[in-house]
Design an enzyme around this catalytic site. Structure first.
Site, PDB file in Angstrom:
ATOM      1  N   ASN A  10       0.968  -1.114   0.035  1.00 46.72           N
ATOM      2  CA  ASN A  10      -0.148   0.089  -0.043  1.00 46.72           C
ATOM      3  C   ASN A  10       0.981   1.049   0.137  1.00 46.72           C
ATOM      4  OD1 ASN A  10      -1.833   1.989   0.615  1.00 46.72           O
ATOM      5  ND2 ASN A  10      -2.030   1.321   2.664  1.00 46.72           N
ATOM      6  N   LYS A  12       0.113   4.237  -0.407  1.00 49.19           N
ATOM      7  CA  LYS A  12      -0.310   5.593   0.339  1.00 49.19           C
ATOM      8  C   LYS A  12      -0.127   6.730  -0.552  1.00 49.19           C
ATOM      9  CE  LYS A  12       0.038   3.291   4.896  1.00 49.19           C
ATOM     10  NZ  LYS A  12       0.093   3.278   6.157  1.00 49.19           N
ATOM     11  N   HIS A  93      -9.602   1.236   4.981  1.00 48.35           N
ATOM     12  CA  HIS A  93      -8.144   1.480   5.555  1.00 48.35           C
ATOM     13  C   HIS A  93      -8.336   2.546   6.604  1.00 48.35           C
ATOM     14  CE1 HIS A  93      -4.026   2.712   6.527  1.00 48.35           C
ATOM     15  NE2 HIS A  93      -3.752   1.611   5.900  1.00 48.35           N
ATOM     16  N   GLU A  95      -6.672   4.895   8.173  1.00 48.52           N
ATOM     17  CA  GLU A  95      -6.398   6.395   7.766  1.00 48.52           C
ATOM     18  C   GLU A  95      -7.618   7.054   7.136  1.00 48.52           C
ATOM     19  OE1 GLU A  95      -2.671   5.580   5.684  1.00 48.52           O
ATOM     20  OE2 GLU A  95      -1.905   4.971   7.406  1.00 48.52           O
ATOM     21  N   GLU A 164      -5.441  -4.614  10.817  1.00 47.86           N
ATOM     22  CA  GLU A 164      -4.521  -3.816  10.902  1.00 47.86           C
ATOM     23  C   GLU A 164      -4.702  -2.955  12.152  1.00 47.86           C
ATOM     24  OE1 GLU A 164      -2.308  -2.746   6.983  1.00 47.86           O
ATOM     25  OE2 GLU A 164      -4.203  -1.478   6.995  1.00 47.86           O
ATOM     26  N   GLY A 170       2.760   1.933  10.766  1.00 48.37           N
ATOM     27  CA  GLY A 170       3.873   3.046  10.676  1.00 48.37           C
ATOM     28  C   GLY A 170       4.586   3.314  11.822  1.00 48.37           C
ATOM     29  N   SER A 209       3.488  -2.183  10.250  1.00 45.31           N
ATOM     30  CA  SER A 209       4.829  -2.425  10.487  1.00 45.31           C
ATOM     31  C   SER A 209       5.251  -3.746  10.069  1.00 45.31           C
ATOM     32  CB  SER A 209       5.248  -2.107  12.055  1.00 45.31           C
ATOM     33  OG  SER A 209       4.726  -0.776  12.242  1.00 45.31           O
TER      34      SER A 209
HETATM   35  P1  PGA Z   1       2.950  -0.005   7.634  1.00 45.24           P
HETATM   36  O1  PGA Z   1       1.436   0.315   6.886  1.00 45.24           O
HETATM   37  O2  PGA Z   1       3.437  -1.200   6.900  1.00 45.24           O
HETATM   38  O3  PGA Z   1       3.618   1.110   7.157  1.00 45.24           O
HETATM   39  O4  PGA Z   1       2.618   0.064   9.159  1.00 45.24           O
HETATM   40  C1  PGA Z   1       0.431  -0.561   6.712  1.00 45.24           C
HETATM   41  C2  PGA Z   1      -0.780  -0.186   6.294  1.00 45.24           C
HETATM   42  O5  PGA Z   1      -1.405   0.777   6.609  1.00 45.24           O
HETATM   43  O6  PGA Z   1      -1.521  -0.834   5.373  1.00 45.24           O
END
Ligand code: PGA
Length: 252
Positions: A10, A12, A93, A95, A164, A170, A209
């Protein structure tokens, strides 16, 4: 992992034409790995270019609007990302749920539209740190999933769920193996109850992560069928060790 694992990146809000070389490298390096399904969800502006640069490789979108079309300035529809060449989309997601206030109902509508259009769909769920600390993570995710799942009578074959935990995205923090196993077990139960036998084909991915250094351990956990990877998917040399880890765990 019983099913062929699925590792999706992903990107982003990262990536312009200058980064297309990473897509090409990843697509070339995965050509010989046939026991892992690999995809990259790139920004909408890059979908067409990424598809042209890596024919045959699975390129996806990161979101679609919950309506088919209309006066929604700045949004992209299922038909648009499909037309651009996407074979896949992420929906729900955290976010978007947290920062843009997307509701479970909207996520469900997005998933339904995407699946109806034949797109593979990764539906994300996950709890905040606050919820985790109150000991309610399992119940919270169960309810979020129940409300976000597409309202279909039979199991949607193109659906995957990504668990997640928001506090692990992140941050470099990863949920414990025990917590991941418990949560994936709960998600599997919800899928079985909703869709019956057909639910067995739905993959449950872990996200938060995931890196080359922890991927093998995560893929070995019962109930983990793959990963949704953010930061470590931007560069082929970070992403490929995760794909290789998935390939190795399948052979065990
Ligand atoms: P990350 O993000 O691997 O940077 O923690 C995962 C995601 O948000 O899909």
């Amino acid at each position: 992992m019983a099913k062929r694992p699925f590792v999706a990146g992903n990107w982003k809000m990262h990536g312009t034409r200058a980064e297309l070389g990473e897509v090409t490298s990843i697509s070339i390096e995965t050509e010989t790995i046939d026991n892992v399904l690999v995809a990259l969800c790139v920004p909408a502006t890059l979908i067409t270019r990424a598809v042209s640069a890596s024919p045959g490789f699975l390129i996806g979108a990161q979101d679609v609007h919950h309506e088919k079309k209309g006066a929604f300035t700045g949004s992209v529809s299922v038909a648009m990302v499909k037309d651009a060449g996407a074979k896949l989309t992420i929906v729900g997601h955290s976010e978007r749920r947290e920062l843009l206030g997307e509701t479970d109902e909207q996520v469900r509508d997005k998933a339904e539209l995407a699946i109806d259009a034949g797109l593979k769909t990764i539906l994300c769920v996950g709890e905040s740190l606050k919820v985790r600390e109150t000991g309610q993570a399992l119940n919270f995710v169960q309810q979020q999933l129940e409300k976000s799942l597409p309202d279909m009578v039979t199991a949607p074959v193109h659906l995957s769920i990504a668990y997640e935990p928001i506090w692990a995205i992140g941050t470099g923090k990863v949920a414990s193996a025990e917590d991941i196993e418990k949560m994936h077990g709960r998600i599997r139960k919800v899928l079985d109850e909703r869709y019956g036998d057909g639910a067995a084909s739905i993959r449950i991915l872990y996200g938060g992560s995931v890196k080359g250094s922890n991927a093998k351990e995560i893929f070995a956990i019962d109930g983990v069928d793959g990963a949704l990877v953010g930061g470590a998917s931007l560069i082929a040399s970070d992403f490929m060790p995760i794909v290789h880890a998935a390939a190795e765990v399948t052979k065990d």
